[in-house]
Design a protein around this motif. Structure first.
Motif, mmCIF file in Angstrom:
data_model
loop_
_atom_site.group_PDB
_atom_site.id
_atom_site.type_symbol
_atom_site.label_atom_id
_atom_site.label_comp_id
_atom_site.label_asym_id
_atom_site.label_seq_id
_atom_site.Cartn_x
_atom_site.Cartn_y
_atom_site.Cartn_z
ATOM 1 N N PRO A 83 0.803 -1.224 0.000
ATOM 2 C CA PRO A 83 0.000 0.000 0.000
ATOM 3 C C PRO A 83 0.837 1.276 0.000
ATOM 4 O O PRO A 83 0.480 2.256 -0.655
ATOM 5 N N MET A 84 1.946 1.283 0.714
ATOM 6 C CA MET A 84 2.763 2.493 0.788
ATOM 7 C C MET A 84 3.339 2.832 -0.586
ATOM 8 O O MET A 84 3.245 3.964 -1.038
ATOM 9 N N ARG A 85 3.916 1.859 -1.254
ATOM 10 C CA ARG A 85 4.491 2.099 -2.586
ATOM 11 C C ARG A 85 3.406 2.520 -3.570
ATOM 12 O O ARG A 85 3.599 3.436 -4.371
ATOM 13 N N THR A 86 2.259 1.855 -3.512
ATOM 14 C CA THR A 86 1.147 2.203 -4.390
ATOM 15 C C THR A 86 0.723 3.643 -4.164
ATOM 16 O O THR A 86 0.529 4.405 -5.122
ATOM 17 N N ALA A 87 0.563 4.033 -2.910
ATOM 18 C CA ALA A 87 0.128 5.394 -2.588
ATOM 19 C C ALA A 87 1.143 6.423 -3.060
ATOM 20 O O ALA A 87 0.777 7.453 -3.637
ATOM 21 N N VAL A 88 2.418 6.163 -2.837
ATOM 22 C CA VAL A 88 3.461 7.112 -3.248
ATOM 23 C C VAL A 88 3.460 7.285 -4.766
ATOM 24 O O VAL A 88 3.417 8.414 -5.277
ATOM 25 N N ILE A 89 3.487 6.198 -5.491
ATOM 26 C CA ILE A 89 3.583 6.266 -6.948
ATOM 27 C C ILE A 89 2.326 6.895 -7.551
ATOM 28 O O ILE A 89 2.406 7.771 -8.417
ATOM 29 N N SER A 90 1.160 6.477 -7.076
ATOM 30 C CA SER A 90 -0.099 7.006 -7.617
ATOM 31 C C SER A 90 -0.280 8.483 -7.288
ATOM 32 O O SER A 90 -0.654 9.281 -8.155
ATOM 33 N N ALA A 91 -0.051 8.859 -6.044
ATOM 34 C CA ALA A 91 -0.218 10.261 -5.650
ATOM 35 C C ALA A 91 0.799 11.146 -6.353
ATOM 36 O O ALA A 91 0.478 12.265 -6.778
ATOM 37 N N ASN A 92 2.021 10.666 -6.509
ATOM 38 C CA ASN A 92 3.035 11.457 -7.197
ATOM 39 C C ASN A 92 2.634 11.704 -8.653
ATOM 40 O O ASN A 92 2.846 12.797 -9.181
#
Length: 184
Positions: free
Chosen positions: A37-46
């Protein structure tokens, strides 16, 4: 008497530590196939906040990106997997959180999880073309201007420079350190 006092020590210690930190999780549909979830959130939000006009005309994407930032604001300070993160990342996230909450008039004291749940529900409704259901998913107790006004704000989300900087810093921390080899 002595034994009962010893049994109460852990309870007293727990009370003395103060409130527990805010915690949050992303809904299942936020990480389908990604796993982390953390990697997904970072990449998507960025991907959203790196744009000059974040998610312009795509309020569902804006809703998810803000929800992902809410998640990151409470997850990253406690997440030990970003060992290469800048020392400014957590303070930057705190500044950015005030910025996006101000932009959407989110109650400053609202816990992250209800904000995340509401934004994801609104995003799903918007993806289905149901703006009325999206507005209903955004309670005025959290989104102080009300659901309809928040949906309108999500449709024309302004550039949030502190948010863009914080998530870009988080994305840099996902990169392996120079000279490191990646395991296959």
């Amino acid at each position: 008497m002595h034994r009962s006092f010893l049994l109460m020590l852990p309870l007293l210690a727990a009370c003395a530590q103060g409130p527990l930190p805010d915690t949050a999780r992303l809904p299942r549909d936020a990480v389908i196939g990604a796993g982390d979830p953390m990697r997904t959130a970072v990449i998507s939000a960025n991907a959203v906040f790196a744009q000059r006009s974040p998610a312009a005309g795509h309020p569902a994407d804006a809703a998810r990106a803000i929800a992902q930032m809410e998640f990151l604001a409470v997850d990253l300070p406690q997440n030990m997997s970003l060992t290469t993160a800048s020392a400014t990342l957590v303070p930057d996230l705190n500044i950015a959180r005030r910025e996006w909450r101000s932009a959407l008039d989110i109650a400053p004291d609202a816990p992250a999880q209800p904000v995340i749940n509401a934004l994801y529900a609104a995003g799903r409704a918007l993806d289905a073309g149901n703006a009325e259901a999206a507005a209903a998913a955004l309670p005025q107790s959290i989104f102080r201007k009300g659901g309809s006004a928040t949906v309108a704000q999500l449709s024309a989300l302004p550039r949030l420079p502190n948010t863009a900087t914080a998530v870009a810093t988080a994305q840099q921390a996902l990169q392996p350190p120079p000279g490191a080899t990646r395991a296959l």
